[in-house]
Design an enzyme around this catalytic site. Structure first.
Site, PDB file in Angstrom:
ATOM      1  N   GLY A 153       0.806  -1.204   0.000  1.00 57.78           N
ATOM      2  CA  GLY A 153       0.000   0.000   0.000  1.00 57.78           C
ATOM      3  C   GLY A 153       0.837   1.251   0.000  1.00 57.78           C
ATOM      4  O   GLY A 153       0.292   2.362   0.080  1.00 57.78           O
ATOM      5  N   ASP A 154       2.156   1.090  -0.081  1.00 57.20           N
ATOM      6  CA  ASP A 154       3.062   2.233  -0.116  1.00 57.20           C
ATOM      7  C   ASP A 154       4.218   1.880  -1.037  1.00 57.20           C
ATOM      8  O   ASP A 154       4.125   0.950  -1.829  1.00 57.20           O
ATOM      9  CB  ASP A 154       3.536   2.595   1.298  1.00 57.20           C
ATOM     10  CG  ASP A 154       3.692   4.105   1.480  1.00 57.20           C
ATOM     11  OD1 ASP A 154       4.451   4.702   0.698  1.00 57.20           O
ATOM     12  OD2 ASP A 154       3.070   4.682   2.385  1.00 57.20           O
ATOM     13  N   ASP A 155       5.332   2.606  -0.931  1.00 54.04           N
ATOM     14  CA  ASP A 155       6.460   2.366  -1.830  1.00 54.04           C
ATOM     15  C   ASP A 155       6.973   0.938  -1.681  1.00 54.04           C
ATOM     16  O   ASP A 155       7.165   0.446  -0.564  1.00 54.04           O
ATOM     17  CB  ASP A 155       7.601   3.336  -1.524  1.00 54.04           C
ATOM     18  CG  ASP A 155       7.165   4.795  -1.640  1.00 54.04           C
ATOM     19  OD1 ASP A 155       6.469   5.120  -2.610  1.00 54.04           O
ATOM     20  OD2 ASP A 155       7.527   5.582  -0.755  1.00 54.04           O
TER      21      ASP A 155
END
Length: 469
Positions: free
Chosen positions: A253-255
């Protein structure tokens, strides 16, 4: 007299672990498991030797601590490995030791406890000054952690670490934490580190965070997190030198990978860059973030990063540079090639206004230097916008080079494909046509491609040893 007495002590230490050696021989060595590691170990033990129960309900925090404490005494006699056998092993936070291997067998799952009392509260990192979640100064210790270690291997034959993150995500969303959420693996001020051949699931926050480390290998790791949960970064090398990340698969859900080096005035004062970093053969899915992010916490500097042979699917952007006034330092000497992308919001994204700060004590005149950024040999399809490149007023991002890039647009692509402000550089053989601030390079054909180093960083030449259980 000193040497004979030392020899007697070593012999006595070895003889004090007969049960460990016996159980290891019967239950581990006979399985014939082979694996690659920085170093093999002379001694082995199984987690159950220390009273652990793999029912997914019984806390094994003390068993992990007891095992590692015992095995740490073998560090000077060939080191030791702790085998986590098939089962579900519930545990809170525990620290590793030097000259040590944690081996997670196939069918074994280390389950992170949802009891906050099993997670010690520790001080913020000196290069950050505050908790990364922006709530208070303290933070929960990571599930697996260690400081000032040498020669540590966390590996397996695809065993699992499950962070059971739902508990933490729910409380974070409701703003019920005054402490930064724990990570799954964090090693500080350590060297000669290997993390390989394991699967990480549902971390409360970041998954793998080597910080202030030298000589790090992260290899053949799978990271799985819901794409809707923020801050579940895959691998975040932070103020590290000589790091190799290869053959990893990340859904986040992020990098997928975030390269960092400290936050504003705290990172500037600490002054430790991330440098000599190689990222290769990465597969990433992250609809709301980047395949590889540089920053935004980069106040110790980021330089000499090589990124190649990356596949991105349904990911917000490929390589994103994130910084702001107040960060200081630099992002420079960045090289990327052979990136394949499908279903992207952006291909190229640079942000000079990423204005999240630890507190009001930052210096707005501390401007970052962003220069010598090289991208080449890329293809992308189903793209909404080719590039959003925003430098900083009176502090432009310079030395940008983009060559041999073909971008096929989505049906509902943006009308303006290149949005460029406060940037300077050149392009060659790029479609759609770039913005006027990145004009076509006028040079002989052999000089059209952007740079990529021909040498290797030292960690890329390391040959792993063949070990067994």
């Amino acid at each position: 007299m000193i040497r004979p007495m030392f020899g007697i002590l070593v012999i006595l230490a070895i003889l004090s672990f007969p049960a460990i050696e016996s159980r290891s021989h019967q239950n581990v060595v006979s399985s014939g498991i082979r694996f690659s590691a920085l170093n093999c170990r002379k001694h082995s033990a199984i987690l159950t030797d220390f009273g652990a129960v793999g029912d997914g309900k019984t806390s094994n925090t003390n068993a992990f601590k007891k095992a590692i404490s015992k095995l740490s005494q073998m560090a000077t006699d060939g080191g030791a490995q702790l085998v986590v056998p098939p089962g579900k092993w519930l545990t809170g936070s525990f620290n590793l030791t030097s000259h040590f291997t944690l081996f997670i067998q196939r069918g074994a799952t280390i389950l992170a406890s949802q009891d906050e009392s099993e997670w010690p509260v520790i001080a913020p990192l000196p290069s950050y000054g505050k908790g990364r979640d922006g709530t208070g100064t303290g933070r929960f210790n990571s599930l697996i952690s260690g400081t000032n270690l040498t020669d540590v291997v966390i590996t397996g034959n695809n065993g699992t670490i499950n962070g059971q993150g739902q508990y933490w995500w729910d409380k974070f969303k409701k703003k019920q934490f005054k402490l930064t959420r724990p990570y799954l693996i964090e090693l500080l001020f350590s060297k000669n580190i290997q993390i390989s051949n394991i699967t990480l699931i549902d971390s409360p926050s970041w998954n793998i965070h080597p910080v202030y480390c030298n000589n790090v290998i992260v290899k053949s790791v799978t990271v799985l997190a819901p794409v809707t949960v923020p801050n579940t970064d895959g691998i975040n090398p932070d103020s590290c030198t000589n790091t190799l990340i290869e053959d990893c698969y990340i859904v986040s859900g992020d990098d997928c990978i975030a390269v960092k080096s400290g936050w504003d005035q705290y990172g500037i004062k600490f002054g430790m860059p991330t440098q000599q970093l190689s990222i290769r053969r990465l597969t990433c899915i992250s609809p709301k973030s980047a395949g590889v992010a540089l920053g935004s916490e980069m106040s110790g500097g980021i330089k000499d990063v090589r990124i190649e042979d990356v596949t991105l699917t349904n990911t917000e952007s490929a390589i994103r540079i994130k910084t702001a006034a107040g960060r200081g330092a630099y992002v420079k000497d960045i090289f990327a090639r052979r990136i394949t992308m499908k279903t992207m919001k952006y291909v190229f994204w640079m942000s000079g206004n990423y204005n999240s700060h630890p507190d009001e004590g930052f210096d707005p005149k501390a401007l970052p230097e962003v220069t010598n950024i090289n991208y080449r040999d890329m293809t992308a399809e189903n793209v909404t916008m080719s590039a959003s490149l925003d430098g900083i007023h009176k502090d432009p991002f310079t030395g940008i080079c983009i060559s041999n890039v073909t971008i096929a647009l989505a049906d509902k692509a943006k009308k303006v494909q290149w949005n460029c402000t406060d940037v300077a550089g050149v392009t060659s053989r790029v479609t759609p046509e770039p913005c006027s601030l990145l004009p076509e390079k006028k040079a002989p054909a052999k000089n059209e491609d952007c740079a990529f180093p021909s040498d290797l960083i030292p960690i890329e030449s390391v040959v792993l040893k063949k070990c067994s259980l």
